[in-house]
Design a protein around this motif. Structure first.
Motif, PDB file in Angstrom:
ATOM      1  N   LEU A 237      -9.991  -2.320  -2.150  1.00 27.53           N
ATOM      2  CA  LEU A 237      -8.929  -2.979  -1.380  1.00 27.53           C
ATOM      3  C   LEU A 237      -9.512  -3.950  -0.359  1.00 27.53           C
ATOM      4  O   LEU A 237      -8.904  -4.991  -0.077  1.00 27.53           O
TER       5      LEU A 237
ATOM      6  N   ASP B 111      -9.881  -7.640  -1.303  1.00 30.03           N
ATOM      7  CA  ASP B 111      -8.697  -8.512  -1.315  1.00 30.03           C
ATOM      8  C   ASP B 111      -8.600  -9.269  -2.649  1.00 30.03           C
ATOM      9  O   ASP B 111      -8.542 -10.500  -2.687  1.00 30.03           O
TER      10      ASP B 111
ATOM     11  N   PRO C  63       0.816  -1.205   0.000  1.00 24.55           N
ATOM     12  CA  PRO C  63       0.000   0.000   0.000  1.00 24.55           C
ATOM     13  C   PRO C  63       0.852   1.259   0.000  1.00 24.55           C
ATOM     14  O   PRO C  63       1.863   1.345   0.671  1.00 24.55           O
TER      15      PRO C  63
ATOM     16  N   ARG D 290      -3.026  -0.330  -5.116  1.00 22.07           N
ATOM     17  CA  ARG D 290      -2.413  -0.158  -3.795  1.00 22.07           C
ATOM     18  C   ARG D 290      -1.510   1.075  -3.746  1.00 22.07           C
ATOM     19  O   ARG D 290      -1.357   1.693  -2.696  1.00 22.07           O
TER      20      ARG D 290
ATOM     21  N   ARG E  40     -11.241   3.422  -3.867  1.00 23.40           N
ATOM     22  CA  ARG E  40     -10.023   2.646  -3.620  1.00 23.40           C
ATOM     23  C   ARG E  40     -10.153   1.787  -2.374  1.00 23.40           C
ATOM     24  O   ARG E  40      -9.820   0.596  -2.384  1.00 23.40           O
TER      25      ARG E  40
END
Length: 406
Positions: A186, A189, A14, A97, A182
């Motif tokens: 995220l 996964d 990240p 990321r 975003r």
């Protein structure tokens, strides 16, 4: 702009957001040897940001280009994020990321999408959508932009399967232009390294009940002179495989139930005597295949149960209270009793068959008569063992699940 190498995930970690916390939008493009078209895409994206006043950045997730794409991107003001793990999905995961924007709009860097016309995506995102899908079939597919195999078979069929399996609202599962929150993406996964990443995003977003919107998108002809990275049959199969793996009902339950019910019905019909349909006589050979269907059907249904438990535990599937309630009723002890009764039935039928053989001095027998006992005997024994072992395995999965939950 500087080039960043970020480790892990799968090779990208990240990004730090402190230095650019005010960015609203990241325009993300995966790149593998796109020197012919990359500059045009970046210029359009930069023009959109300048014209709209959106605080944003252009990020190129480079997947190991050897044609100077990185230098082109930097020269045009884009930020380059190298991603070592190869694949379309790997590049995008790394880029997401590393993104500094609250929202991300991703699109191919082959100049097939117009990055200067992103207003509908940003508007939907600002109104609360967590995933905004482009729809090329609504927006328009320009002549030569999509092969006929993809336009009339691949995309419609795979999209229809995805909508059927997951009740997704998306009408174009594989549109390369899409926007999303975003943080929301995220949390999904995402893991798929290849082209099936496109399906994974839509499927997981649907399963996790993200707010999904759709906007019409125009697809233009690929601006490159070389063939695309996409391989129709290989990548099509990978998309289909992914859809099946994430839908155990369609992969295991429905086929298994049909096989089990059909096989059991066929056995009941053929056990008393041979049956004639038109000019065709069905006898013990058909009875044997009906028994096989019954055994395979039960095994398939058990695989559905195993997959549901494992998939729910790993976050691949949502919790299903109806399923959990039924599973609690099917305790290990009840499963053992049912399996034990099937074993006893099989042994009894086998003993009757053995007695029939003994009545003729263990000599020759008529298969049509004896196999009507042997086939159901063997089937009952197989079903009994399947059920007993299956219930033990379910108990193992539940123990693991309980430990995970604690």
């Amino acid at each position: 702009m500087r080039t960043e190498t970020l480790p892990s995930c799968p090779d990208v970690a990240p990004a730090m957001h402190d230095e650019a916390a005010t960015l609203e939008l990241t325009i993300l493009m995966p790149c593998l040897n796109e020197a012919e078209t990359l500059a045009r895409c970046i210029v359009k994206a930069q023009a959109y940001l300048a014209r709209s006043g959106v605080a944003g950045e252009v990020v190129i997730a480079d997947n190991g280009s050897t044609d100077g794409s990185q230098a082109i991107a930097e020269a045009h003001g884009a930020r380059v994020v190298p991603v070592a793990a190869r694949g379309y999905g790997s590049a995008l995961i790394g880029g997401i990321r590393a993104a500094r924007g609250r929202y991300v709009i991703m699109g191919d860097s082959d100049d097939s999408y117009d990055f200067n016309a992103l207003e509908p995506f940003v508007e939907e995102l600002r109104q609360g959508a967590e995933l905004v899908m482009g729809n090329r079939f609504k927006g328009g597919i320009m002549p030569g932009a999509m092969p006929k195999l993809h336009r009339y078979l691949g995309n419609p069929v795979l999209t229809a399967i995805g909508r059927l399996f997951f009740r997704s609202p998306c009408g174009d599962f594989h549109c390369g232009l899409r926007g999303f929150s975003r943080d929301a993406i995220l949390r999904l996964d995402l893991q798929a390294p290849g082209m099936e990443f496109a399906s994974e995003m839509v499927v997981k977003a649907t399963i996790q009940r993200l707010r999904i919107a759709e906007v019409a998108t125009i697809l233009h002809p690929d601006g490159r002179s070389r063939p695309p990275h996409l391989r129709s049959w290989r990548d099509g199969w990978r998309h289909l495989r992914f859809l099946l793996l994430f839908s155990p009902r369609w992969l295991f339950l429905y086929p298994g139930f049909i096989l089990f019910a059909g096989g059991l019905g066929g056995m009941a019909w053929l056990l008393p005597q041979a049956r004639a349909i038109g000019g065709v006589t069905l006898d013990i050979h058909s009875l044997l295949y009906a028994a096989v269907a019954t055994v395979v059907g039960l095994q398939s249904v058990l695989f559905w149960v195993f997959t549901k438990i494992y998939g729910t535990r790993e976050g691949m599937l949502l919790e299903d209270e109806n399923f959990n309630r039924r599973l609690r009723r099917l305790s290990l002890e009840r499963g053992l009793v049912a399996g034990g009764l099937l074993l006893v039935l099989g042994v009894v039928l086998g003993a009757v068959a053995l007695g029939t053989w003994g009545s003729v001095g263990y000599g020759s027998l008529h298969p049509e008569a004896t196999m009507r006992l042997i086939i159901p005997s063997a089937t009952a024994i197989l079903l009994g063992f399947q059920l007993i072992y299956g219930c033990f395995f379910i108990s193992v999965l539940e123990i693991r699940s309980s430990r995970s939950g604690g």
